[in-house]
Enzyme design. Structure first.
Site, PDB file in Angstrom:
ATOM      1  N   PRO A  13      42.423 -16.439 -53.197  1.00 12.67           N
ATOM      2  CA  PRO A  13      42.167 -15.198 -52.461  1.00 12.67           C
ATOM      3  C   PRO A  13      41.641 -13.762 -53.932  1.00 12.67           C
ATOM      4  O   PRO A  13      42.201 -13.591 -54.618  1.00 12.67           O
ATOM      5  CB  PRO A  13      43.660 -14.288 -51.792  1.00 12.67           C
ATOM      6  N   MET A  14      40.306 -13.054 -53.867  1.00  9.91           N
ATOM      7  CA  MET A  14      39.929 -12.118 -55.166  1.00  9.91           C
ATOM      8  C   MET A  14      39.638 -11.152 -53.715  1.00  9.91           C
ATOM      9  O   MET A  14      38.048 -12.039 -53.226  1.00  9.91           O
ATOM     10  CB  MET A  14      38.819 -13.146 -55.549  1.00  9.91           C
ATOM     11  N   CYS A  96      49.803  -8.941 -56.633  1.00 10.35           N
ATOM     12  CA  CYS A  96      48.671  -7.794 -57.462  1.00 10.35           C
ATOM     13  C   CYS A  96      48.830  -6.922 -57.992  1.00 10.35           C
ATOM     14  O   CYS A  96      49.954  -5.603 -57.724  1.00 10.35           O
ATOM     15  CB  CYS A  96      47.905  -7.419 -55.962  1.00 10.35           C
ATOM     16  N   LYS A 140      52.470 -15.794 -52.744  1.00  6.78           N
ATOM     17  CA  LYS A 140      51.680 -15.784 -53.860  1.00  6.78           C
ATOM     18  C   LYS A 140      52.670 -14.667 -54.840  1.00  6.78           C
ATOM     19  O   LYS A 140      52.161 -13.294 -54.604  1.00  6.78           O
ATOM     20  CB  LYS A 140      50.051 -15.621 -54.127  1.00  6.78           C
ATOM     21  N   GLY A 213      45.801 -20.317 -62.201  1.00  6.09           N
ATOM     22  CA  GLY A 213      45.722 -18.598 -63.755  1.00  6.09           C
ATOM     23  C   GLY A 213      45.018 -19.605 -65.206  1.00  6.09           C
ATOM     24  O   GLY A 213      45.400 -20.578 -65.645  1.00  6.09           O
ATOM     25  N   GLY A 214      43.647 -19.362 -64.637  1.00  6.84           N
ATOM     26  CA  GLY A 214      43.069 -19.796 -66.132  1.00  6.84           C
ATOM     27  C   GLY A 214      42.538 -21.137 -66.343  1.00  6.84           C
ATOM     28  O   GLY A 214      42.094 -22.246 -66.873  1.00  6.84           O
ATOM     29  N   GLY A 234      40.413 -19.738 -59.248  1.00  8.36           N
ATOM     30  CA  GLY A 234      40.081 -18.060 -58.793  1.00  8.36           C
ATOM     31  C   GLY A 234      38.948 -18.510 -59.781  1.00  8.36           C
ATOM     32  O   GLY A 234      37.467 -18.388 -59.558  1.00  8.36           O
ATOM     33  N   ARG A 235      38.744 -17.844 -60.675  1.00  9.60           N
ATOM     34  CA  ARG A 235      37.353 -16.673 -61.683  1.00  9.60           C
ATOM     35  C   ARG A 235      36.612 -18.198 -61.388  1.00  9.60           C
ATOM     36  O   ARG A 235      35.300 -17.913 -61.562  1.00  9.60           O
ATOM     37  CB  ARG A 235      37.781 -16.345 -62.589  1.00  9.60           C
TER      38      ARG A 235
HETATM   39  C1  LIG Z   1      38.058  -9.800 -58.572  1.00 11.62           C
HETATM   40  C2  LIG Z   1      39.457 -10.671 -58.398  1.00 11.62           C
HETATM   41  C3  LIG Z   1      40.211 -10.083 -57.349  1.00 11.62           C
HETATM   42  C4  LIG Z   1      41.597 -10.709 -57.203  1.00 11.62           C
HETATM   43  N1  LIG Z   1      42.537  -9.917 -55.546  1.00 11.62           N
HETATM   44  C5  LIG Z   1      43.339 -10.343 -55.832  1.00 11.62           C
HETATM   45  C6  LIG Z   1      43.939 -10.629 -54.149  1.00 11.62           C
HETATM   46  O1  LIG Z   1      43.251 -10.166 -53.275  1.00 11.62           O
HETATM   47  N2  LIG Z   1      45.163 -10.958 -53.395  1.00 11.62           N
HETATM   48  C7  LIG Z   1      45.774 -12.283 -54.839  1.00 11.62           C
HETATM   49  O2  LIG Z   1      47.165 -12.295 -54.972  1.00 11.62           O
HETATM   50  N3  LIG Z   1      44.958 -11.898 -56.434  1.00 11.62           N
HETATM   51  C8  LIG Z   1      43.957 -11.551 -56.324  1.00 11.62           C
HETATM   52  N4  LIG Z   1      43.537 -12.255 -58.060  1.00 11.62           N
HETATM   53  C9  LIG Z   1      44.106 -12.790 -58.062  1.00 11.62           C
HETATM   54  C10 LIG Z   1      43.394 -13.865 -58.270  1.00 11.62           C
HETATM   55  O3  LIG Z   1      43.389 -14.850 -56.636  1.00 11.62           O
HETATM   56  C11 LIG Z   1      44.332 -15.629 -59.127  1.00 11.62           C
HETATM   57  O4  LIG Z   1      45.891 -15.290 -59.249  1.00 11.62           O
HETATM   58  C12 LIG Z   1      43.413 -14.729 -60.812  1.00 11.62           C
HETATM   59  O5  LIG Z   1      42.077 -13.990 -60.951  1.00 11.62           O
HETATM   60  C13 LIG Z   1      44.295 -16.080 -61.566  1.00 11.62           C
HETATM   61  O6  LIG Z   1      43.450 -17.258 -61.557  1.00 11.62           O
HETATM   62  P1  LIG Z   1      42.042 -17.192 -61.939  1.00 11.62           P
HETATM   63  O7  LIG Z   1      42.232 -17.636 -63.719  1.00 11.62           O
HETATM   64  O8  LIG Z   1      41.917 -18.813 -61.771  1.00 11.62           O
HETATM   65  O9  LIG Z   1      41.060 -16.695 -61.667  1.00 11.62           O
HETATM   66  C14 LIG Z   1      42.320 -11.407 -57.953  1.00 11.62           C
HETATM   67  C15 LIG Z   1      40.902 -11.871 -58.893  1.00 11.62           C
HETATM   68  C16 LIG Z   1      39.554 -11.043 -59.317  1.00 11.62           C
HETATM   69  C17 LIG Z   1      39.326 -12.198 -60.452  1.00 11.62           C
END
Ligand SMILES: Cc1cc2nc3c(=O)[nH]c(=O)nc-3n(C[C@H](O)[C@H](O)[C@H](O)COP(=O)(O)O)c2cc1C
Length: 331
Positions: A13-14, A96, A140, A213-214, A234-235
């Site tokens: 979720p982002m 969050c 989460k 994460g990452g 995520g990203r």
């Molecule tokens: C722009 C953005 C918005 C995010 N919004 C949420 C959110 O609404 N809810 C949530 O649980 N995590 C949110 N996250 C965190 C991501 O879900 C994820 O846990 C975090 O980016 C780490 O994963 P990654 O390293 O694969 O990006 C957000 C991350 C980003 C970059």
């Protein structure tokens, strides 16, 4: 090796990123991924514009609705609305760290209140069961907040949720610092600790654990899946969406669609959105990274960024961006 569980591969979720258009596009790249909405607060679910906040296209399914909230009755009512709208899962945000979220007493600060989280989960499951909605309720979380002990406090948190019936947990493998770091910094500065998440799986073998994460590379995923049940990107999935096709192929053997073919399949969706009064950039902003790493990718991205906001922009802008990229490749 076959991967059969519904959470083997998830897209995180982002906020502001994983809206319905993004999810529609991601689904074209990965038929098996479980997709998550942006976080929607219980207040917004109960009192907001539901079509705008929760509307989605059936082609996106299965989609999990992520809720932000803490009050059990509000969570229960929101979960029921989500299930009735067709979401495949209700996920509670306990990760969050933003100030706005802390003042509302939800998100990562709930890691300090496992009993309250458990009450929320019980209330949501009861509401869903009473309405014969067989939709899982998941959480989460992080591995801790502030000075919480990553082992003992996390184990206690998870034990409390498992005792209340939790079966599926997604863990962002880093702590959140609730004071002094922005949400962005909280996704970068606290160190990743995958070993902590693997240990959790050993301690709770019955719990389906998804690690997050990452993780940026499809090749890293099988290694994680030796320790946990699923991975969540995520990203990386957002910035380099073709990683979805590569992961889909690596995990499930699905043939990788050509990038141009993905855009071609997006065309009727774009046309329908514009015919309803929507704008090209609502969708096109999510496809900027599709050619990342390919020759001419920068030309494609730049053309799209510069033209997608113009009045009257339609799918032709995407076609022109492709043409500009192909001309560079041929040169
Ligand atoms: C722009 C953005 C918005 C995010 N919004 C949420 C959110 O609404 N809810 C949530 O649980 N995590 C949110 N996250 C965190 C991501 O879900 C994820 O846990 C975090 O980016 C780490 O994963 P990654 O390293 O694969 O990006 C957000 C991350 C980003 C970059």
């Amino acid at each position: 090796m076959t991967y059969a569980n519904a959470h083997t591969f998830c897209v995180a979720p982002m906020m502001d990123w994983t809206d319905r258009h993004c999810r529609f596009f991601h689904r074209l790249l990965s038929p098996h991924a479980r997709l998550y909405t942006e976080m929607v607060t219980t207040g917004a679910v109960l009192h907001g514009d539901r079509e705008r906040l929760l509307g989605f296209d059936r082609a996106e399914a299965p989609v999990a609705l992520q809720l932000g909230g803490h009050e059990p009755a509000e969570l229960a009512a929101s979960a029921l609305i989500g299930a009735q709208l067709g979401f495949a899962e209700i996920n509670l945000n306990v990760g969050c760290p933003s100030d706005r979220v802390q003042s509302g007493r939800f998100g990562a600060c709930l890691m300090r209140e496992p009993a309250l989280v458990a009450q929320g989960l019980v209330a949501m499951r009861a509401a869903l069961a009473a309405a014969s909605q067989a939709v899982p309720v998941t959480v989460k979380c992080r591995i801790g907040v502030d000075d919480q002990d990553e082992h003992e406090d996390l184990r206690h948190f998870v034990q409390t949720l498992v005792d209340s019936g939790l079966q599926i947990l997604i863990v962002h493998a880093r702590k959140a610092w609730l004071h002094g770091l922005s949400p962005k910094e909280n996704r970068e500065i606290p160190p990743l600790n995958y070993a902590r998440v693997y240990a959790l799986k050993r301690e709770f073998p019955q719990l389906c654990i998804v690690i997050n994460g990452g993780i940026a590379d499809a090749n890293a995923i099988p290694g994680h899946l030796q320790h946990v049940d699923g991975v969540m990107l995520g990203r990386a999935a957002y910035h380099d969406p073709y990683v979805l096709a590569r992961t889909e192929h690596a995990l499930f053997g699905t043939p990788m669609p050509a990038r141009d073919e993905v855009l071609r399949r997006l065309e009727p969706y774009v046309d329908a959105h514009i015919a309803r009064g929507g704008a090209l950039h609502h969708i096109a902003r999510h496809v900027l990274g599709l050619y990342l790493g390919m020759p001419g990718a920068r030309i494609y991205r730049r053309y799209l960024s510069e033209h997608m906001h113009r009045p009257g922009a339609d799918f032709g802008v995407i076609e022109n961006a492709l043409r500009a990229m192909q001309m560079r490749q041929a040169a």
